[in-house]
Design a protein around this motif. Structure first.
Motif, PDB file in Angstrom:
ATOM      1  N   SER A 293       0.855  -1.191   0.000  1.00 19.62           N
ATOM      2  CA  SER A 293       0.000   0.000   0.000  1.00 19.62           C
ATOM      3  C   SER A 293       0.887   1.236   0.000  1.00 19.62           C
ATOM      4  CB  SER A 293      -0.916   0.010   1.231  1.00 19.62           C
ATOM      5  OG  SER A 293      -0.152   0.040   2.427  1.00 19.62           O
ATOM      6  N   THR A 294       0.292   2.353  -0.384  1.00 19.92           N
ATOM      7  CA  THR A 294       1.041   3.607  -0.404  1.00 19.92           C
ATOM      8  C   THR A 294       1.188   4.144   1.015  1.00 19.92           C
ATOM      9  OG1 THR A 294       0.149   4.136  -2.589  1.00 19.92           O
ATOM     10  CG2 THR A 294       1.098   5.954  -1.338  1.00 19.92           C
ATOM     11  N   PRO A 295       2.395   4.425   1.459  1.00 18.45           N
ATOM     12  CA  PRO A 295       2.579   4.969   2.810  1.00 18.45           C
ATOM     13  C   PRO A 295       1.779   6.258   2.999  1.00 18.45           C
ATOM     14  CG  PRO A 295       4.685   4.292   1.883  1.00 18.45           C
ATOM     15  CD  PRO A 295       3.680   4.229   0.768  1.00 18.45           C
ATOM     16  N   GLU A 296       1.227   6.416   4.179  1.00 20.95           N
ATOM     17  CA  GLU A 296       0.359   7.571   4.459  1.00 20.95           C
ATOM     18  C   GLU A 296       1.059   8.910   4.231  1.00 20.95           C
ATOM     19  OE1 GLU A 296      -1.545  10.767   6.635  1.00 20.95           O
ATOM     20  OE2 GLU A 296       0.343   9.808   7.246  1.00 20.95           O
ATOM     21  N   PRO A 297       2.348   9.061   4.611  1.00 22.72           N
ATOM     22  CA  PRO A 297       3.010  10.341   4.329  1.00 22.72           C
ATOM     23  C   PRO A 297       3.115  10.642   2.833  1.00 22.72           C
ATOM     24  CG  PRO A 297       4.214   9.123   6.005  1.00 22.72           C
ATOM     25  CD  PRO A 297       3.196   8.184   5.442  1.00 22.72           C
ATOM     26  N   VAL A 298       3.281   9.597   2.006  1.00 25.87           N
ATOM     27  CA  VAL A 298       3.356   9.804   0.559  1.00 25.87           C
ATOM     28  C   VAL A 298       2.001  10.268   0.026  1.00 25.87           C
ATOM     29  CG1 VAL A 298       3.733   8.689  -1.674  1.00 25.87           C
ATOM     30  CG2 VAL A 298       5.237   8.155   0.247  1.00 25.87           C
ATOM     31  N   SER A 299       0.934   9.616   0.469  1.00 27.05           N
ATOM     32  CA  SER A 299      -0.407  10.017   0.040  1.00 27.05           C
ATOM     33  C   SER A 299      -0.726  11.446   0.457  1.00 27.05           C
ATOM     34  CB  SER A 299      -1.464   9.066   0.639  1.00 27.05           C
ATOM     35  OG  SER A 299      -1.306   7.762   0.151  1.00 27.05           O
ATOM     36  N   LYS A 300      -0.335  11.798   1.684  1.00 26.89           N
ATOM     37  CA  LYS A 300      -0.579  13.154   2.187  1.00 26.89           C
ATOM     38  C   LYS A 300       0.198  14.183   1.378  1.00 26.89           C
ATOM     39  CE  LYS A 300      -0.452  15.896   6.454  1.00 26.89           C
ATOM     40  NZ  LYS A 300      -0.128  15.879   7.901  1.00 26.89           N
ATOM     41  N   THR A 301       1.449  13.868   1.078  1.00 28.27           N
ATOM     42  CA  THR A 301       2.266  14.781   0.273  1.00 28.27           C
ATOM     43  C   THR A 301       1.713  14.910  -1.135  1.00 28.27           C
ATOM     44  OG1 THR A 301       4.245  14.230   1.552  1.00 28.27           O
ATOM     45  CG2 THR A 301       4.586  15.233  -0.607  1.00 28.27           C
TER      46      THR A 301
END
Length: 202
Positions: free
Chosen positions: A172-180
């Motif tokens: 899955s896409t790491p949450e910090p990457v999705s947020k950025t």
């Protein structure tokens, strides 16, 4: 206002059927841009093209740059994607930047380069340190040739040093990457809309 984005995947893999972590990162940004009504028209695998060396907009017979250049300039936002190799952006990415050097001498009557009023962001992946250096290389060069860089313009992921896990292999896409990615898309869409409505005076 309808905004269009084009993505350049500057992976070293020429075969578009071969999985690419850069494609995976571009896909994360594409989803984020869609939430701001920005359509990703296409992702171009640059290594599959014959982009000749040089600093003009047409290096002659067999050069695929003129067609790619036209495609790039037909969009409002450029997602410049690529991997980190040896701590810096890929040679494919550097070739694209070198060809954009021609913009410096292609100004209109107000001194504006063809890229004026267009926004660029970065999608960077790698398994070593270098994301900040790679984005610095990209943004400095692109600003020199007329692109506008928004606040928070790079979405990146780097794995463990000397590791073997690629971004495309994550479950899955790491949450910090999705947020950025959300911030990159929001800022770029906002800025591109402003510039489309009110171009630089030159």
């Amino acid at each position: 206002m309808t905004l269009k984005a084009l993505a350049l995947n500057c992976t070293l893999k020429a075969d578009s059927s071969e999985p690419s972590s850069t494609d995976a990162m571009i896909a994360v940004l594409a989803d984020a841009f869609a939430e701001h009504d920005v359509t990703l028209s296409e992702t171009v695998r640059v290594a599959a093209l014959n982009i000749l060396p040089g600093v003009t907009s047409d290096e002659g017979k067999g050069d695929d740059w003129p067609a790619l250049r036209e495609k790039i300039l037909a969009h409002d936002i450029l997602i410049f994607g690529g991997p980190i190799w040896m701590g810096q952006i890929s040679s494919i990415a550097k070739r694209v930047l070198e060809r954009m050097d021609a913009f410096l001498s292609e100004t209109d009557d107000a001194g504006r380069m063809p890229s004026y009023g267009k926004v660029a962001v970065a999608a960077i992946v790698g398994n070593e340190d270098g994301a900040h250096f790679s984005s610095a290389q990209l943004f400095q060069a692109m600003n020199d040739v007329g692109w506008t860089i928004p606040a928070v313009a790079a979405c990146y992921w780097v794995g463990e040093a000397m590791g073997s896990t690629d971004f495309k292999d994550l479950k899955s896409t790491p949450e910090p990457v999705s947020k950025t990615a959300g911030m990159v898309a929001s800022n770029a869409a906002h800025l591109a809309g402003l510039l489309k409505d009110s171009p630089y005076p030159g």
